[in-house]
Design an enzyme around this catalytic site. Structure first.
Site, PDB file in Angstrom:
ATOM      1  CD  GLN A 199     -29.534  12.249  -5.970  1.00  0.00           C
ATOM      2  OE1 GLN A 199     -28.965  11.549  -6.806  1.00  0.00           O
ATOM      3  NE2 GLN A 199     -30.675  12.891  -6.252  1.00  0.00           N
TER       4      GLN A 199
ATOM      5  NE  ARG B 107     -25.583   8.840  -0.684  1.00  0.00           N
ATOM      6  CZ  ARG B 107     -25.497   7.735   0.064  1.00  0.00           C
ATOM      7  NH1 ARG B 107     -26.395   6.767  -0.060  1.00  0.00           N
ATOM      8  NH2 ARG B 107     -24.526   7.605   0.926  1.00  0.00           N
TER       9      ARG B 107
ATOM     10  CB  ALA C 285     -23.247  11.323 -12.687  1.00  0.00           C
ATOM     11  CG  HIS C 286     -27.533  10.714 -10.016  1.00  0.00           C
ATOM     12  ND1 HIS C 286     -28.451  11.571  -9.473  1.00  0.00           N
ATOM     13  CD2 HIS C 286     -27.517  11.005 -11.336  1.00  0.00           C
ATOM     14  CE1 HIS C 286     -28.966  12.327 -10.413  1.00  0.00           C
ATOM     15  NE2 HIS C 286     -28.410  12.002 -11.549  1.00  0.00           N
ATOM     16  CG  ASN C 287     -29.407   6.282 -10.406  1.00  0.00           C
ATOM     17  OD1 ASN C 287     -29.738   7.416 -10.107  1.00  0.00           O
ATOM     18  ND2 ASN C 287     -29.747   5.218  -9.697  1.00  0.00           N
TER      19      ASN C 287
END
Length: 330
Positions: A183, A203, A224-226
């Site tokens: 990540q 991240r 969660a990511h993004n």
């Protein structure tokens, strides 16, 4: 410790009626349990019976409730009692604070390459990793972890146990095993954001996860990511948002809602508690989706049928009207 009613009016406005500006307020209390010396508020007319019976020294009310409130005693009349109450709590906290929390607690660990604004506060047992930045007047309560290169803006409040910038859940399947996707993004949090206890914001995988200005996140939320959350959106506890979903501005997401990944949610969307959002929502509105669990194949068939119920209802009504008309022609 106390505040005079006149001080409150001077700071926040509103019209004091039927009361004395020199009266001392000793406590802010719920309407039903308030006693002499307490300030309470009435936001919903349904509770006006409690207003009549309340022993509060003064009650914050809307103009529509002015006469009922005056029949009981002193009141502060203001267009939005709930917002006024919120500002009274802020005034009370400022007036009774021991002084602004600033600096870094001795038990906190802050990397030499991290940047913490002099007016920020990093509380006990916090960890601020390499390249992270903490903005002016931001408060990290105890045990907050801010990962590498993550940015928190000004005037934010981050409650105990929050983790910002842990790895997102990214793995590529390969021959019955999993290959980790590193990540490489970070987390960017805007100004005036509040994050509840034990919430996790991952991240990004490549680009950053983004939380815009004035977002309010409750306890025990998973971002969660993004994910990208638009400004002034509020999200209640135990909600989970899967990766790469974009949520608009001024949304309200009730507790335990689940939003799957790679969706787009428009501005001004209200999602009810326990709703599972499985497709994008392109238009503002209030959305609800509570449906009993079942074997997945049956659930999908029933869900598909459920979506057709309104059309089926209209067809049945039309058919009934035709039968009725045919009967009257005989």
């Amino acid at each position: 410790m106390s505040l005079r009613l006149g001080q409150i009016i001077h700071e926040l406005g509103g019209d004091l009626e039927g009361g004395n500006a020199e009266s001392e307020i000793l406590r802010i209390a719920p309407l039903e349990s308030a006693g002499p010396g307490d300030l309470a508020f009435l936001n919903n007319p349904r509770y006006q019976n409690q207003l009549a019976a309340s022993r509060a020294a003064c009650v914050i009310v809307a103009p529509a409730m002015r006469e009922v409130a005056l029949a009981r005693g002193a009141c502060i009349v203001t267009p939005d009692p709930y917002v006024y109450f919120a500002r009274v709590t802020q005034l009370w906290k400022r007036a009774h604070a021991q002084g602004p929390e600033q600096g870094i607690h001795p038990s906190a660990v802050v990397h030499a390459d991290a940047q913490v604004h002099p007016t920020a506060y990093v509380g006990p047992l916090c960890v601020v990793e390499c390249g992270a930045r903490i903005g002016a007047d931001t408060v990290l309560k105890s045990r907050v972890n801010v990962g590498e290169r993550c940015i928190i803006g000004d005037r934010c409040i981050v409650h105990p146990g929050v983790v910002i910038g842990a790895d997102g859940f990214g793995f590529a399947p390969h021959q019955g095993d999993w290959v980790k996707i590193e990540q490489l993004g970070a987390v960017r949090i805007g100004n005036d954001v509040e994050i509840g206890a034990n919430t996790c914001i991952d991240r990004g995988a490549l680009e950053d996860t983004v939380i815009e200005d004035s977002v309010k996140l409750d306890n025990l939320i998973q971002i969660a990511h993004n994910v990208h959350i638009g400004h002034h959106t509020a999200m209640a506890g135990c909600t989970a948002v899967a990766g790469s979903t974009k949520i608009g501005a001024h949304c309200m997401i009730a507790g335990a809602a689940s939003i799957i990944g790679h969706l787009h949610i428009a501005d001004n969307v209200h999602i009810s508690t326990n709703t599972v959002v499985m497709r994008s929502i392109p238009q503002a509105g209030h959305y609800t989706g509570v449906f009993p669990f079942d074997d997945n194949a049956n659930w999908e068939k029933n869900a598909a049928t459920l979506r057709q119920l309104y059309k089926l209802r209209e067809r049945v009504k039309a058919l009934e009207q035709r039968i009725k008309n045919d009967g009257s022609d005989r």
